[in-house]
Design an enzyme around this catalytic site. Structure first.
Site, PDB file in Angstrom:
ATOM      1  N   VAL A  11      37.463  59.183  35.502  1.00 31.99           N
ATOM      2  CA  VAL A  11      36.446  58.853  36.816  1.00 31.99           C
ATOM      3  C   VAL A  11      36.207  57.361  36.786  1.00 31.99           C
ATOM      4  O   VAL A  11      36.550  56.945  37.947  1.00 31.99           O
ATOM      5  CB  VAL A  11      35.144  59.589  36.888  1.00 31.99           C
ATOM      6  CG1 VAL A  11      33.966  59.095  37.505  1.00 31.99           C
ATOM      7  CG2 VAL A  11      35.240  60.959  36.965  1.00 31.99           C
ATOM      8  N   LYS A  35      42.047  51.425  24.988  1.00 31.36           N
ATOM      9  CA  LYS A  35      42.169  51.579  26.322  1.00 31.36           C
ATOM     10  C   LYS A  35      41.990  50.186  26.808  1.00 31.36           C
ATOM     11  O   LYS A  35      42.946  49.928  27.867  1.00 31.36           O
ATOM     12  CB  LYS A  35      40.934  52.366  27.039  1.00 31.36           C
ATOM     13  CG  LYS A  35      41.110  53.931  26.673  1.00 31.36           C
ATOM     14  CD  LYS A  35      40.163  54.802  27.366  1.00 31.36           C
ATOM     15  CE  LYS A  35      40.233  56.221  27.420  1.00 31.36           C
ATOM     16  NZ  LYS A  35      39.462  56.801  27.672  1.00 31.36           N
ATOM     17  N   LYS A 207      25.960  68.333  42.531  1.00 33.99           N
ATOM     18  CA  LYS A 207      27.040  68.374  41.532  1.00 33.99           C
ATOM     19  C   LYS A 207      27.107  69.730  40.836  1.00 33.99           C
ATOM     20  O   LYS A 207      28.263  70.321  40.930  1.00 33.99           O
ATOM     21  CB  LYS A 207      27.319  67.169  40.659  1.00 33.99           C
ATOM     22  CG  LYS A 207      28.294  67.026  39.617  1.00 33.99           C
ATOM     23  CD  LYS A 207      29.652  66.766  40.406  1.00 33.99           C
ATOM     24  CE  LYS A 207      30.833  67.091  39.581  1.00 33.99           C
ATOM     25  NZ  LYS A 207      32.034  66.879  40.303  1.00 33.99           N
ATOM     26  N   ASN A 211      30.178  72.485  41.432  1.00 35.93           N
ATOM     27  CA  ASN A 211      31.065  73.052  40.359  1.00 35.93           C
ATOM     28  C   ASN A 211      30.737  74.479  40.268  1.00 35.93           C
ATOM     29  O   ASN A 211      31.864  75.202  39.919  1.00 35.93           O
ATOM     30  CB  ASN A 211      31.014  72.239  39.114  1.00 35.93           C
ATOM     31  CG  ASN A 211      31.798  71.016  39.397  1.00 35.93           C
ATOM     32  OD1 ASN A 211      32.460  70.508  40.401  1.00 35.93           O
ATOM     33  ND2 ASN A 211      31.774  69.918  38.581  1.00 35.93           N
ATOM     34  N   GLY A 256      44.367  83.565  38.548  1.00 33.65           N
ATOM     35  CA  GLY A 256      45.275  82.640  37.535  1.00 33.65           C
ATOM     36  C   GLY A 256      44.860  82.955  36.010  1.00 33.65           C
ATOM     37  O   GLY A 256      44.125  84.103  35.931  1.00 33.65           O
ATOM     38  N   GLY A 260      39.873  75.774  33.606  1.00 33.33           N
ATOM     39  CA  GLY A 260      39.612  74.954  32.538  1.00 33.33           C
ATOM     40  C   GLY A 260      39.399  73.638  32.741  1.00 33.33           C
ATOM     41  O   GLY A 260      38.757  73.417  33.912  1.00 33.33           O
ATOM     42  N   CYS A 263      35.669  69.637  33.730  1.00 33.39           N
ATOM     43  CA  CYS A 263      34.329  69.714  34.336  1.00 33.39           C
ATOM     44  C   CYS A 263      33.992  71.189  34.267  1.00 33.39           C
ATOM     45  O   CYS A 263      32.781  71.440  33.817  1.00 33.39           O
ATOM     46  CB  CYS A 263      34.721  69.222  35.803  1.00 33.39           C
ATOM     47  SG  CYS A 263      34.904  67.662  35.775  1.00 33.39           S
ATOM     48  N   LYS A 324      45.734  71.686  34.748  1.00 30.16           N
ATOM     49  CA  LYS A 324      46.286  71.939  36.299  1.00 30.16           C
ATOM     50  C   LYS A 324      47.385  70.754  36.222  1.00 30.16           C
ATOM     51  O   LYS A 324      47.549  69.988  35.352  1.00 30.16           O
ATOM     52  CB  LYS A 324      45.130  71.614  37.051  1.00 30.16           C
ATOM     53  CG  LYS A 324      44.432  70.333  37.315  1.00 30.16           C
ATOM     54  CD  LYS A 324      43.870  70.366  38.549  1.00 30.16           C
ATOM     55  CE  LYS A 324      42.942  68.873  38.605  1.00 30.16           C
ATOM     56  NZ  LYS A 324      42.129  68.819  39.840  1.00 30.16           N
ATOM     57  N   ARG A 331      41.876  69.025  28.399  1.00 26.18           N
ATOM     58  CA  ARG A 331      40.428  69.413  28.067  1.00 26.18           C
ATOM     59  C   ARG A 331      40.061  70.983  28.124  1.00 26.18           C
ATOM     60  O   ARG A 331      40.191  71.297  29.727  1.00 26.18           O
ATOM     61  CB  ARG A 331      39.355  68.445  28.335  1.00 26.18           C
ATOM     62  CG  ARG A 331      39.192  67.237  27.678  1.00 26.18           C
ATOM     63  CD  ARG A 331      38.442  66.255  28.119  1.00 26.18           C
ATOM     64  NE  ARG A 331      38.542  65.646  29.456  1.00 26.18           N
ATOM     65  CZ  ARG A 331      38.112  64.652  29.895  1.00 26.18           C
ATOM     66  NH1 ARG A 331      36.931  64.293  29.459  1.00 26.18           N
ATOM     67  NH2 ARG A 331      38.663  63.959  30.965  1.00 26.18           N
TER      68      ARG A 331
END
Ligand SMILES: NC(=O)c1ccc[n+]([C@@H]2O[C@H](COP(=O)([O-])OP(=O)(O)OC[C@H]3O[C@@H](n4cnc5c(N)ncnc54)[C@H](O)[C@@H]3O)[C@@H](O)[C@H]2O)c1
Length: 443
Positions: A11, A35, A207, A211, A256, A260, A263, A324, A331
């Protein structure tokens, strides 16, 4: 406007790069030195389509830079975003806010002049107030305002989602903070992107509610898929049949292996914990969490059954490991439940994922990491598709039949049609649809 982005993950990095592309001066901060080193060398620490070019362009234009020293970025910033992780706390499922709170403390120490501190991380209701208290206690002299600006981007389409969002939600309680946020999102505001201003609590809850609703839709259609399998119905058609109803909508109705990712699993769980704590339990979401957990565990049994009841000593090829397509994020991916269960049942598992292999190597032990889909399928007794990457959508079915011990495809993403498999003579099992039996063509 000068912006500091604390946390340079999926993000923070995308948001920082997009804000700089809007014309703002952005410094992205991460305490992970590795990083920052990578970014300073033009290497992306995550896979996100288009991100490398966006970052390179804005670094070149002098609007985007990176540091591991927060105190270099915060003093001059007019807006400081907190975009650190909020994973599930081990043991109880509450959101672990330790990263948010320690970032707030560090920010407090560096504040200089009026600053808006914005939580972009997904945080439970009440967190913004706690951040306010932490900063106030640590720096009673500081001039600041705390705002909430949850992020709705999807990995794999993150840049487009950030630049063309359905809406922007801002929880801010003073005019100056609202103005800063409006200025930051000015290009979108001009595009007439709806901007919703609320108080802190409402913004934080939007939020989680969003979700939880999407996770509920997925779980609902997954249960319908199970029912379809029992009664001979086709879940794809059911999904279309209900999704065309404008009140329901077509999105998030693809059956499916269970949701997962970074989030939905943690956010649904955290919402149930907060809701219980304040005495307003969210029983629908509790059921969604339980049904989804159970589903991910059950998927390995589905594969075993498709393999005739046992995978002991068999080779199972797994295509797709990430939760995905178009991300390297592993995760809470269903593959992390399914692959170890297949191994426990005695299978030798050969895997391939276009972008997730590096991450998967540290999470999956004892599997063969293959060069590509065909390498994974070589001499396999079965192949299962766990992630609908584009390159798995047009597999060479003749080649598959040649190289596999037995042409058996277990498609947990329903990316092929039964008709294609009948024509190709491949035994086919999918989700919520009748299987295509073997045609007696095993080698
Ligand atoms: N990943 C998504 O698709 C997505 C979408 C919407 C919202 N969110 C939310 O955004 C937040 C961040 O998610 P993410 O996926 O980007 O996480 P991430 O784990 O990819 O990145 C978080 C980064 O923050 C850094 N960090 C932690 N503490 C820090 C500190 N004190 N100073 C500097 N850096 C620090 C970590 O090193 C890490 O690089 C979470 O709350 C998540 O729920 C994520």
């Amino acid at each position: 406007m000068r912006v500091a982005m604390i946390g340079t993950g999926y993000v923070g990095l995308v948001s920082g790069a997009c804000f700089s592309d809007f014309g703002h001066d952005v410094i992205c901060v991460d305490k992970d030195r590795r990083k920052i080193d990578m970014l300073e060398n033009g290497v992306m620490p995550i896979f996100e389509p288009g991100l490398d070019a966006l970052v390179a362009d804005n670094v070149k234009a002098g609007r985007l830079s990176f540091t591991s020293d927060l105190s270099k970025a915060v003093p001059d910033a007019e807006a400081v975003f907190i975009a650190v992780g909020t994973p599930s706390r081990r043991g109880d499922g509450y959101a672990d806010l330790s990263f948010v709170f320690s970032a707030a403390e560090e920010i407090a120490d560096s504040l200089n002049g009026f600053t808006v501190i914005v939580t972009k991380s997904t945080v439970p209701v009440g967190t913004g107030r706690k951040v306010q208290d932490i900063i106030r206690r640590r720096r009673p002299d500081a001039r600041f305002s705390v705002a909430s600006n949850p992020e709705f981007l999807r990995e794999g389409a993150a840049i487009d989602d950030f630049k063309r969002p359905d809406r922007i939600v801002v929880g801010a309680e003073d005019e100056r903070a609202r103005q800063v946020l409006q200025e930051l999102y000015r290009p979108l505001f001009l595009n007439e992107t709806p901007m919703l201003f609320t108080n802190l609590e409402t913004s934080e809850l939007i939020k989680y509610a969003g979700n939880a609703f999407l996770a509920t839709k997925i779980t609902f259609i997954n249960e319908m898929a199970d029912l379809c399998e029992k009664v001979g119905a086709d879940v794809q058609a059911v999904s279309k049949g209900i999704g065309l109803d404008g009140r329901i909508g077509r999105k998030f109705l693809r059956a499916g292996p269970g949701y997962g990712g970074s989030c939905f699993p943690k956010d649904t769980l955290a919402l149930t914990r907060t809701a219980k704590e304040v005495g307003a339990p969210t029983r629908i979401v509790e059921a969604v969490v339980a049904v989804n957990d159970d589903r991910k565990k059950r998927m390995s049994r589905k594969i075993v059954e498709a393999c005739g009841g046992s995978v002991d000593g068999k080779i199972v090829a797994v295509l797709g490991l990430t939760f995905k397509p178009n991300t390297d994020d592993m995760r809470d991916s269903p593959s992390l439940d399914i692959v170890p269960e297949l191994q426990k049942a005695g299978a030798k598992v050969r895997v391939f994922d276009p972008e997730g292999m590096d991450e998967a190597r540290s999470l999956l032990k004892g599997v063969d990491f293959c060069q590509d889909a065909y390498d994974a399928m070589g001499n396999a007794d079965a192949v299962t598709i766990l992630t609908e990457w584009n390159e798995f959508r047009a597999l060479d079915l003749e080649r598959m039949k040649q190289i596999m011990k037995r042409p058996l495809l277990i498609d947990l993403r329903n990316i092929y049609t039964r008709e294609e498999m009948v024509a190709a003579g491949i035994e086919y099992h999918s989700v919520g649809r009748l299987p295509v039996p073997a045609r007696g063509n095993s080698r």
